[in-house]
Design a protein around this motif. Sequence first.
Motif, mmCIF file in Angstrom:
data_model
loop_
_atom_site.group_PDB
_atom_site.id
_atom_site.type_symbol
_atom_site.label_atom_id
_atom_site.label_comp_id
_atom_site.label_asym_id
_atom_site.label_seq_id
_atom_site.Cartn_x
_atom_site.Cartn_y
_atom_site.Cartn_z
ATOM 1 N N ILE A 72 67.252 84.463 43.651
ATOM 2 C CA ILE A 72 66.554 83.619 44.765
ATOM 3 C C ILE A 72 66.248 82.482 45.356
ATOM 4 O O ILE A 72 65.432 82.690 44.642
ATOM 5 C CB ILE A 72 66.242 84.909 46.098
ATOM 6 N N ALA A 82 71.775 88.414 48.101
ATOM 7 C CA ALA A 82 70.772 89.170 48.126
ATOM 8 C C ALA A 82 70.654 90.610 49.537
ATOM 9 O O ALA A 82 71.450 91.747 48.986
ATOM 10 C CB ALA A 82 68.934 88.991 48.610
ATOM 11 N N PHE A 100 65.594 91.827 42.314
ATOM 12 C CA PHE A 100 65.540 90.007 43.861
ATOM 13 C C PHE A 100 63.716 88.928 42.620
ATOM 14 O O PHE A 100 63.312 89.655 42.924
ATOM 15 C CB PHE A 100 65.337 90.593 44.905
ATOM 16 N N SER A 102 62.776 85.200 42.049
ATOM 17 C CA SER A 102 62.913 83.563 42.658
ATOM 18 C C SER A 102 61.484 83.090 41.651
ATOM 19 O O SER A 102 60.474 84.213 41.551
ATOM 20 C CB SER A 102 62.679 84.127 43.705
ATOM 21 N N GLU A 116 59.557 83.479 51.819
ATOM 22 C CA GLU A 116 58.237 84.421 51.192
ATOM 23 C C GLU A 116 58.928 85.401 52.805
ATOM 24 O O GLU A 116 58.868 86.197 52.619
ATOM 25 C CB GLU A 116 57.132 84.508 51.087
ATOM 26 N N CYS A 119 62.147 86.293 53.450
ATOM 27 C CA CYS A 119 62.200 87.894 52.464
ATOM 28 C C CYS A 119 62.282 88.984 53.432
ATOM 29 O O CYS A 119 62.539 90.333 53.485
ATOM 30 C CB CYS A 119 62.122 87.414 50.762
ATOM 31 N N ILE A 124 64.030 91.995 52.032
ATOM 32 C CA ILE A 124 64.382 91.900 50.251
ATOM 33 C C ILE A 124 63.474 92.120 49.459
ATOM 34 O O ILE A 124 62.244 90.919 49.700
ATOM 35 C CB ILE A 124 64.818 90.591 50.242
ATOM 36 N N LEU A 126 60.970 91.075 46.655
ATOM 37 C CA LEU A 126 60.757 89.572 45.850
ATOM 38 C C LEU A 126 60.144 89.805 45.239
ATOM 39 O O LEU A 126 58.574 89.709 45.030
ATOM 40 C CB LEU A 126 60.973 88.347 47.191
ATOM 41 N N ASP A 127 60.327 89.453 43.859
ATOM 42 C CA ASP A 127 60.192 88.887 43.071
ATOM 43 C C ASP A 127 59.586 87.825 42.761
ATOM 44 O O ASP A 127 60.460 86.836 41.821
ATOM 45 C CB ASP A 127 60.342 89.983 41.594
ATOM 46 N N ILE A 128 58.204 86.748 42.812
ATOM 47 C CA ILE A 128 57.969 86.031 42.555
ATOM 48 C C ILE A 128 57.730 84.964 41.970
ATOM 49 O O ILE A 128 55.854 86.029 41.283
ATOM 50 C CB ILE A 128 58.115 84.849 44.459
#
Length: 327
Positions: A72, A82, A100, A102, A116, A119, A124, A126-128
């Motif tokens: 993402i 996503a 997911f 980023s 963020e 998401c 979603i 999110l693993d950033i």
Amino acid sequence: MEQEGLRDSGIAGPGLSGPGCEIIEPEGPLKSLREIERSLTKTYKKDLWSKFVQAINDYEMLKPGDKVAVAISGGKDSMLMAKLFQELKRHKKYPFEVVFISMDPGYHPEIRRLMEENCRHLGIPLDIFEKNVFESIEKIAADYPCYLCAKMRRGILYKKAQELGCNKVALGHHHDDVIETTLLNLFFQGTFGTMMPKLKSTNFPGMELIRPMYYIREKDILRFTQFSGIWPLNCACMVAAKRTSNRRYELKALLESLKTMNPDVEKCLFHAAENVDMGTVLGWRRDGVKHTFLDTYEERLPKSWREAGVGAETQEMDDKNMGGDQE
């Protein structure tokens, strides 16, 4: 809500977009998560959901037991992808896992905050993670940064996906990207090649890249995004916004002009990559080896020649009897 504050401040709009970047604005207020998810299989079923599933089926992108890292960027394409993957999981058609991810390559803090928040609203998880790619690119490839940046980012995504136990990385390239890439290769590289629906990684054994939005048109992604009320990241690049050429924009304009001659020109370009006649090309490359039509010219005999018993050996004998090359 936080996103409303970002919108009011201008950050969710054109405030941080680079010069020449297309600005995508919502058509109305932010829709609820339930409304957004429902629209995927109702309002946009034909143009988004069905084409997403069709591409996965046609190109065999998923297999039982796969673990997919959905990459993402925060733009309209990857955010939609996503949500489509989440919908696919709910249907339980494919027994697979999905995460997911980023990479923050050095975004402006407010740009990251917007992604963020988007998401969170879209549900979603999110693993950033941070990798200051922009800073590196600025130092080593400031004049022509995009190619190297894309290559570096893909390698970083592969590595992160591998760490998470994934065997596939999904990118949000759509149908228009495929057509434009074909034209870019023809006009500026002197090659005929397209953007493939899936690829095996050359540097990460066991990893594959998939593009499940392969059949989805950009205009339909835009319609969905504007309906949702989400402000996507428009142009978040901190390096190239002022320096890169507008080749893709120029090609979009060219395609529009070509439609006056043939309304189906985009379909023809896409299907051209499916219907390459190897008997009518001068050369090709496979696994790094260059081939020419002369390699097999003598063995490729017309049907009438075969029926008449005329082959390479017969032709060679005739040449000898006639004394070789004669005028």
